[in-house]
Design a protein around this motif. Structure first.
Motif, PDB file in Angstrom:
ATOM      1  N   THR A 228       0.827  -1.211   0.000  1.00 18.83           N
ATOM      2  CA  THR A 228       0.000   0.000   0.000  1.00 18.83           C
ATOM      3  C   THR A 228       0.858   1.256   0.000  1.00 18.83           C
ATOM      4  N   VAL A 229       1.920   1.250   0.814  1.00 16.85           N
ATOM      5  CA  VAL A 229       2.805   2.411   0.901  1.00 16.85           C
ATOM      6  C   VAL A 229       3.490   2.687  -0.436  1.00 16.85           C
ATOM      7  N   LEU A 230       3.895   1.625  -1.125  1.00 15.72           N
ATOM      8  CA  LEU A 230       4.563   1.801  -2.425  1.00 15.72           C
ATOM      9  C   LEU A 230       3.638   2.400  -3.479  1.00 15.72           C
ATOM     10  N   ARG A 231       2.323   2.216  -3.286  1.00 20.26           N
ATOM     11  CA  ARG A 231       1.365   2.771  -4.251  1.00 20.26           C
ATOM     12  C   ARG A 231       0.920   4.189  -3.902  1.00 20.26           C
ATOM     13  N   ASN A 233       0.774   8.134  -3.528  1.00 19.58           N
ATOM     14  CA  ASN A 233       1.271   9.243  -4.349  1.00 19.58           C
ATOM     15  C   ASN A 233       2.002  10.284  -3.514  1.00 19.58           C
ATOM     16  N   SER A 234       1.622  10.389  -2.256  1.00 17.25           N
ATOM     17  CA  SER A 234       2.208  11.404  -1.377  1.00 17.25           C
ATOM     18  C   SER A 234       3.516  10.902  -0.757  1.00 17.25           C
ATOM     19  N   ALA A 235       4.587  11.638  -1.014  1.00 22.48           N
ATOM     20  CA  ALA A 235       5.882  11.275  -0.425  1.00 22.48           C
ATOM     21  C   ALA A 235       5.850  11.442   1.086  1.00 22.48           C
ATOM     22  N   GLU A 236       5.133  12.474   1.565  1.00 20.01           N
ATOM     23  CA  GLU A 236       5.022  12.714   3.003  1.00 20.01           C
ATOM     24  C   GLU A 236       4.239  11.590   3.680  1.00 20.01           C
ATOM     25  N   GLY A 237       3.193  11.105   3.004  1.00 20.42           N
ATOM     26  CA  GLY A 237       2.405   9.996   3.538  1.00 20.42           C
ATOM     27  C   GLY A 237       3.215   8.723   3.632  1.00 20.42           C
TER      28      GLY A 237
END
Length: 320
Positions: A228-231, A233-237
């Motif tokens: 999920t993290v790899l998908r 769009n937000s770099a901060e997220g």
């Protein structure tokens, strides 16, 4: 009186002797001081973390609820072993009665088992928060959090009751010296003069099950989280999600790595010195490291600490 009855009675009233860490040390006084300082650091660190979570409304979330439970377990964990060890060194007395040994064993196994399942519950919480954020308030409501935490304590206590009640019923007619600094199950079992091979096999299977279920939950949760993290769009997220999960994974690796060594590796890999060294790591050092891992790498906790420190001078000024 037959031999079996004599051995049973013999077990009931003769004390055990804990060899401990200090007999292995060339500087016992220095070691005693270091352990006392570590003990104070563990208690104060976990107590402050619990205080922050309880007092700051921004931390009244499921993740911090589980962290407070972990801190509570760590405080009880280190209280189970270190005070007795320090008192024995100061008083020059290494004896422990059979009931005291059984109680120490029960508390230790209960807390270890509870922590296994709590770490799994924490990973599930992060999975829901990151992978199913819209359902998070429903899936991780207060009732569910309390249910998960209660389940962790209950499963740990069941494990503690089963292992302690069986271990302490074996006859101990060999040396009464436990080559450890507390009454750990494998160390006590070695003193028995009866055949414990079947029990050790069952204990091994029980420990595998106790580890396998949480490890499966943790592995599944973090695999889904990583995907999920790899998908995102937000770099901060991505950065925030990875920072939160990396803290938890650090604790998981520290705790489970030591547990796997103690309870799952064949006896040929074990020596009393190695066993004590590994036990020191996860019963004494881990309770010190956990609050540091969750506070130093967590901006919300450090922010709560700053707010608490700012409130105290303001209150003092108002009183003056």
């Amino acid at each position: 009186m037959d031999n079996a009855t004599w051995r049973s009675n013999h077990t009931a009233w003769v004390d055990f002797v804990l060899v401990g860490l200090f007999r292995q040390s060339t500087h016992p006084a220095l070691l005693c001081l270091v352990l006392f300082l570590i003990f104070l650091m563990a208690l104060s660190g976990n107590a402050v973390l619990i205080l922050l979570i309880c007092s700051d409304s921004r931390l009244h979330t499921p993740m911090y609820f589980f962290i407070s439970q972990l801190s509570l377990m760590d405080m009880m964990y280190i209280f189970t072993t270190v005070p007795k060890m320090l008192m024995d060194q100061v008083m020059g007395e290494n004896r422990i009665s059979a009931p005291e040994c059984g109680m120490q064993m029960f508390l230790y196994v209960t807390l270890a088992g509870s922590e296994f399942f709590l770490l799994a519950a924490m990973s599930y919480d992060r999975y829901v928060a990151i992978c199913r954020p819209l359902h998070y308030p429903i899936l991780m409501n207060n009732r569910m959090c309390l249910l998960l935490a209660s389940g962790c304590w209950f499963l740990g206590s069941v494990d503690g009751f089963m292992l302690t009640s069986v271990t302490m019923t074996f006859p101990f007619c060999h040396s009464r010296e436990i080559h450890h600094f507390f009454c750990e199950v494998p160390a006590v079992i070695k003193l028995s003069c009866s055949d414990t091979s079947l029990y050790e096999t069952l204990m091994y299977l029980c420990c595998v099950l106790m580890l396998l279920i949480p490890v499966t939950v943790i592995s599944s949760s973090y695999t889904s989280i990583l995907l999920t993290v790899l998908r995102m769009n937000s770099a901060e997220g991505r950065k925030k999600a990875l920072a939160t999960c990396s803290s938890h994974m650090t604790v998981v690796l520290l705790f489970y790595g030591a547990a796997i060594y103690n309870y799952m590796l064949p006896s040929s890999y074990h020596t009393p010195e190695k066993d004590m060294g590994v036990s020191v790591f996860y019963t004494i050092l881990t309770p010190v490291l956990n609050p540091l891992i969750y506070s130093l790498r967590n901006k919300e906790v450090t922010g709560a600490l700053k707010r608490l420190c700012c409130v105290r001078p303001a209150i003092q000024d108002m009183v003056k």
